[in-house]
Design an enzyme around this catalytic site. Sequence first.
Site, PDB file in Angstrom:
ATOM      1  N   ASP A 116     -14.166  65.609 133.466  1.00 23.79           N
ATOM      2  CA  ASP A 116     -13.683  64.831 132.326  1.00 23.79           C
ATOM      3  C   ASP A 116     -12.313  65.232 131.801  1.00 23.79           C
ATOM      4  O   ASP A 116     -11.385  64.433 131.798  1.00 23.79           O
ATOM      5  CB  ASP A 116     -14.717  64.838 131.209  1.00 23.79           C
ATOM      6  CG  ASP A 116     -15.296  66.214 130.907  1.00 23.79           C
ATOM      7  OD1 ASP A 116     -14.802  67.205 131.467  1.00 23.79           O
ATOM      8  OD2 ASP A 116     -16.247  66.283 130.112  1.00 23.79           O
TER       9      ASP A 116
ATOM     10  N   GLU B 289     -18.552  72.028 124.240  1.00 29.14           N
ATOM     11  CA  GLU B 289     -19.581  70.993 124.201  1.00 29.14           C
ATOM     12  C   GLU B 289     -20.949  71.643 123.993  1.00 29.14           C
ATOM     13  O   GLU B 289     -21.174  72.773 124.419  1.00 29.14           O
ATOM     14  CB  GLU B 289     -19.596  70.200 125.510  1.00 29.14           C
ATOM     15  CG  GLU B 289     -18.365  69.344 125.718  1.00 29.14           C
ATOM     16  CD  GLU B 289     -18.438  68.557 127.012  1.00 29.14           C
ATOM     17  OE1 GLU B 289     -19.450  68.677 127.735  1.00 29.14           O
ATOM     18  OE2 GLU B 289     -17.484  67.818 127.312  1.00 29.14           O
TER      19      GLU B 289
ATOM     20  N   SER C 115     -21.386  66.763 124.681  1.00 32.22           N
ATOM     21  CA  SER C 115     -21.149  66.246 126.023  1.00 32.22           C
ATOM     22  C   SER C 115     -21.314  64.741 126.026  1.00 32.22           C
ATOM     23  O   SER C 115     -22.025  64.155 125.198  1.00 32.22           O
ATOM     24  CB  SER C 115     -22.153  66.875 126.989  1.00 32.22           C
ATOM     25  OG  SER C 115     -22.201  66.167 128.203  1.00 32.22           O
TER      26      SER C 115
END
Length: 595
Positions: free
Chosen positions: A146, A484, A509
């Site tokens: 990501d 996260e 997340s």
Amino acid sequence: MDPSNPRKQSEPEEPRFLDFPHLPDDASQDGRPLLNKYSSTITRGHAFPGAQAMLYAAGVPDQESMRNSPHPSMHLLELGKTIKSAVQKQGMLAWQYNTIGVSDAITMGGEGMRFSLQSREIIADSIETVTCAQHHDACITVPGCDKNMPGCIMAMARHNRPSIMVYGGTIAVGYSKLLRKPINIATCYEAAGAYIYDTLTQPDDGGDRSKTKDEIMDDIEHHACPGAGACGGMYTANTMATAIESMGLTIPGSSSNPATSPSKMRECQKVAGAIKICMEKGIKPRDLLTKRSFENAMVITMALGGSTNGVVHFLAMAATAGVSLTLDDIQRVSNKIPFIANLAPSGKYFMADLYEIGGIPSVQKLLIAAGLLDGGIPTVTGKTLAENVETYPSLPQDQAIIHPLSNPIKSTGHLQILRGNLAPGGAVAKITGKEGTRFVGKARVFDKENQLDAALGAGEIKHGQNLVLIVRYEGPKGGPGMPEQLKASAALMGAKLTNVALITDGRYSGASHGFIVGHVVPEAAVGGPIAVVRNGDTITIDAETNMLSMDVTEEEVQRRMMGWKPPQRTVTRGVLAKYAALVGDASHGALTDAF
């Protein structure tokens, strides 16, 4: 070190680094020293099932190796080699180099997760450095996870030379024979919650129910991640990939072509011709990184139910490109775009399933036809977005993944910007509607994520009274690193603790779902109101009025703040110390170069 005090410059603080759990230095087995002193933290037992699932996917051959071998991205390197060969066939020189990549699945729930978000800046710095220092004429990046993708786009915006991103691709869907259903990386974390609360069993569907919870966990860890690729739901990696494709910075289909599919290899061949077009036509990143393209990024994210992390990354990318983008823009788009995708984490399907019915180009085609997505933006192909998707098929009438616009899952977007006396600078909530739109409960406060993990591990969070779990001192500066917190949020889902909401100045997340609020600004470490929430305070999360508040008067908040003292910095040296010193707040993208 206090920059405002010259004398202190020569009297630095005692060096402090993160203290990672590990086996004793003299640990041994059968008379031989154990070499896996650090990796054993995540490879033994079932405390880190997601890490083990991803390590099996990366090539760990068996459980014995997982448990006992030392651990001194294969896939992206091979894609890069294919791209290099294709570029050379276009009559150009191709120089292949790498930067770093942190696996969120492997680091989730541990101290390693603190290095995740800051790796975005390292990636951007690395690509900017090599491109500029080596006088490269163009740039093709191949990210897989990501924060790697926004790191690549931020670098492109900085050097502003013809550039294209090739997404490494989504992972295939796993399957558990014991649970008799498809599984993925999020299954690992939710199963961990069920494991702790003794609710992890085989389904009551007439089949075998004899397996123990340990056998089920082993099965999940072995089969959740069947090979190379980024996490398969509409988690942060696929959120960023679909957004960047909708901004025109990839060739069509990049975000939905599975990692190990022939279509991904064909994409790698095609990108050589596309970068040559960019160079010939002078198409540069900042030509594509416009307010219109960021609008597209937000539209596709809302329509597909993307990750809260998209917010912090869009803000950072826009600021780097000199485009005005704020939390108010996020809310404005959320107010007008329906949520239509039955994709994990809140839905049933995965990106690999969407690929089979046309992929992201077919979804873009639907949204362009409806006037929701701007098909007129330029792209790296030299054509507009609408021209790119014109030849792709429309979504099949009988498919169940993308709802008709006339019958959305939710009539507006799932990402909500909240403000109030708990988050005067803003916070980001992920509310799909399944959990309702308002939650009121009593606060239970944890000063670090590991404190909540320990409470969950001990079964201390009970069913019954509505609770709002506050996890603070996990923001960009306070974490440091704004980690996260999927381990906790997924454990709550797995334990079916539907009476619980989560609030943090850290992140969640993309695989997280439930009543969750992150990115609280100001964060606790800089004296935000979240720092003085107390156990028992009544907390209200209201997505209808976009409020996040504690039932405490302004006078009481000020009184509590008078007694608050900043905590001692966890880290004073190394990369995390530099990050904590430089990073800005999440509502402005958590940038480190906005001096």
